[in-house]
Design a protein around this motif. Structure first.
Motif, PDB file in Angstrom:
ATOM      1  N   ALA A 128      -4.390   7.212 -11.113  1.00  0.00           N
ATOM      2  CA  ALA A 128      -4.387   6.436  -9.869  1.00  0.00           C
ATOM      3  C   ALA A 128      -4.916   5.024 -10.079  1.00  0.00           C
ATOM      4  CB  ALA A 128      -5.200   7.172  -8.784  1.00  0.00           C
ATOM      5  N   TYR A 187      -6.199  -0.725  -3.583  1.00  0.00           N
ATOM      6  CA  TYR A 187      -7.149  -0.457  -2.499  1.00  0.00           C
ATOM      7  C   TYR A 187      -8.349  -1.398  -2.569  1.00  0.00           C
ATOM      8  CZ  TYR A 187     -10.966   1.680   0.012  1.00  0.00           C
ATOM      9  OH  TYR A 187     -12.036   1.877   0.843  1.00  0.00           O
ATOM     10  N   ALA A 191       1.136   4.104  -2.994  1.00  0.00           N
ATOM     11  CA  ALA A 191       0.907   5.515  -2.661  1.00  0.00           C
ATOM     12  C   ALA A 191       2.092   6.375  -3.106  1.00  0.00           C
ATOM     13  CB  ALA A 191       0.668   5.666  -1.159  1.00  0.00           C
ATOM     14  N   PRO A 226       0.820  -1.221   0.000  1.00  0.00           N
ATOM     15  CA  PRO A 226       0.000   0.000   0.000  1.00  0.00           C
ATOM     16  C   PRO A 226       0.856   1.274   0.000  1.00  0.00           C
ATOM     17  CG  PRO A 226      -0.910  -1.625   1.514  1.00  0.00           C
ATOM     18  CD  PRO A 226       0.416  -2.181   1.052  1.00  0.00           C
ATOM     19  N   ARG A 260      -7.485  -4.937  -1.476  1.00  0.00           N
ATOM     20  CA  ARG A 260      -7.386  -5.087  -0.020  1.00  0.00           C
ATOM     21  C   ARG A 260      -8.765  -5.018   0.621  1.00  0.00           C
ATOM     22  NH1 ARG A 260      -3.478  -1.433  -0.958  1.00  0.00           N
ATOM     23  NH2 ARG A 260      -4.452   0.296   0.156  1.00  0.00           N
ATOM     24  N   TYR A 289      -3.147   2.424  -7.779  1.00  0.00           N
ATOM     25  CA  TYR A 289      -3.467   2.744  -6.389  1.00  0.00           C
ATOM     26  C   TYR A 289      -4.885   2.305  -6.041  1.00  0.00           C
ATOM     27  CZ  TYR A 289      -4.238   5.533  -2.185  1.00  0.00           C
ATOM     28  OH  TYR A 289      -4.546   5.930  -0.908  1.00  0.00           O
ATOM     29  N   ILE A 290      -5.829   2.642  -6.900  1.00  0.00           N
ATOM     30  CA  ILE A 290      -7.237   2.309  -6.637  1.00  0.00           C
ATOM     31  C   ILE A 290      -7.464   0.794  -6.739  1.00  0.00           C
ATOM     32  CG2 ILE A 290      -9.603   2.580  -7.510  1.00  0.00           C
ATOM     33  CD1 ILE A 290      -8.818   5.528  -8.159  1.00  0.00           C
TER      34      ILE A 290
END
Lengths: 281, 281
Positions: free
Chosen positions: A268, A275, A257, A253, A278, A271-272
């Motif tokens: 992103a 997320y 970031a 994570p 998770r 990143y998304i």
């Protein structure tokens, strides 16, 4: 500089606009009693589980280390390499202090693996670099030239220059050397973080090669290790590190970031996706 | 460069070997319904609580903003400044878009406050800088010279140079200007993080002044904001930022970790003290 690695069917690149690459560190018996006992007994189910779990968590490469007292590590490494390559398609990183064990791993391996590692010591250069050349592998260059780790960026850079000169003299292309800038516990030496960060910046500026770190060493002996590891990972990526040897599910994570904040993740997307993955667990 | 600020009894310095300084952002009604209503009703208990809680959490400076529709903000800011200075001893940061409100805050204030903020716009330079000079305050310089925020480091640097020239022409010492390098949402513009980081590096290299950031803007509109904020904070401190405007209790662990990793916390004293304080709660 872009380093190419390959697994059974999958090719990956380190550096040069790629996202930060993560080498999963968990196939290593050091400090893991259950895995140690399974490896000694020749039971490899746990290895298979760790391989799958790490790739699922986002590992780009898997480190394989079977260094245990009282086992035939050439035979065991060979078996584990076969098993991991049957199980997942990512490139592997063959990790051993013994050149003959490394060669056994190279023989078991298809694709283009990473070797962990060569140092600036005479014996290491003379035994490891010829294997890198012969098997067309890439190699991690550790910045030490005797039993101790240099404490200044100047001395670490001198080792990096030496390793790369010796590799190039054998015809190994510079992009196949990934330098480990070395991370020591900041609880023991308050300047260890800044020395590593300065070393990274100088390797990138003077040699242009890829830089790998075992980042979590920074927090050894301190409380709240993940907070410190995450901060150091961001700093290291900002300084120019392109690859990390880590417990992937813990560190990813923060890496996603940092990649996003550094402008390496358009819209992103990664990143998304990370997320969501998770959040779905 | 070292910026001195002072509260009623406490002096603090930004930059030049000091730990990263944190400006607590929570005395601000924007997006806070309960605080908005209390301020409108002239009930200041919540302000007192926020002042105490932020200093307890490690704030070095407290931002005070009472910008609300339909209140006499000169009178209200003056009251809130008095109350905060009675309650805690840290320096304050007077935050208003209106020069006359800023002046009311300056009159209510003892010590040496920070003014938030001057921009590169003509009207702002002509109204705010004379107040900075007259009251012997320090000031945050925002890198915009019209209603929009420049999207390149070059244009941001041009504004920074202009603000500092105009301040120095009035006899305001350069160390009393703290430049806000501006943080925009990386979800809206993939390069916004890297533009801010490059702006920070260049301000430090070309102008040498202290740099402040409202770091959490980076994650606006994205999930898992703390992970991204923490990574960006570490990157910004690595690039040379010396001060952050933040929700202190959320961001301080990552800041202490980054300071430690950057070699600014001998024997990890502040890192360990921060950990113990959180663990005791």
């Amino acid at each position: 500089v872009k380093t190419r690695l390959a697994g059974a069917t999958k090719e990956i690149f380190i550096g040069d606009g790629q996202p930060t690459r993560l080498i999963g560190e968990r196939i290593n018996p050091s400090g893991k009693r259950k895995l140690s006992e399974a490896l000694k007994a020749g039971q490899l189910d746990l290895v298979r589980e760790e391989a799958l779990a790490q790739v699922q968590a986002g590992a780009d490469i898997l480190d394989i280390n079977v260094n245990l007292f009282g086992v035939d590590d050439k035979k065991l490494l060979s078996e584990v390499v076969h098993l991991v390559m049957e199980t997942v398609d990512v490139p592997i990183c063959i990790d051993s202090p013994h050149p003959e064990t490394i060669e056994a791993g190279l023989k078991a391996c298809s694709g283009k693996p990473l070797i962990n590692s060569v140092t600036g010591e005479k014996h290491s250069l003379e035994t490891i670099l010829p294997l890198v050349k012969q098997y067309g592998a890439a190699v991690i260059g550790l910045l030490q030239d005797d039993q101790s780790i240099p404490t200044t960026p100047d001395r670490r850079l001198a080792v990096a220059h030496h390793v790369i000169e010796r590799a190039e003299a054998l015809g190994i292309p510079r992009e196949d050397i990934v330098i480990d800038a070395l991370v020591m516990a900041v609880g023991a030496d308050p300047q260890s973080g800044s020395v590593t960060l300065e070393t990274i910046r100088r390797i990138r500026a003077e040699l242009g090669v890829n830089v790998v770190l075992g980042a979590s060493n920074i927090s050894f002996g301190l409380p709240d290790r993940e907070v410190l590891n995450n901060a150091f990972v961001a700093l290291a990526l900002g300084a120019g590190a392109t690859c990390l040897i880590v417990d992937v599910s813990k560190v990813r994570p923060a890496v996603l970031a940092a990649d996003l904040a550094l402008g390496r993740d358009d819209y992103a997307r990664r990143y998304i996706a990370g997320y969501r993955q998770r959040a779905a667990r």
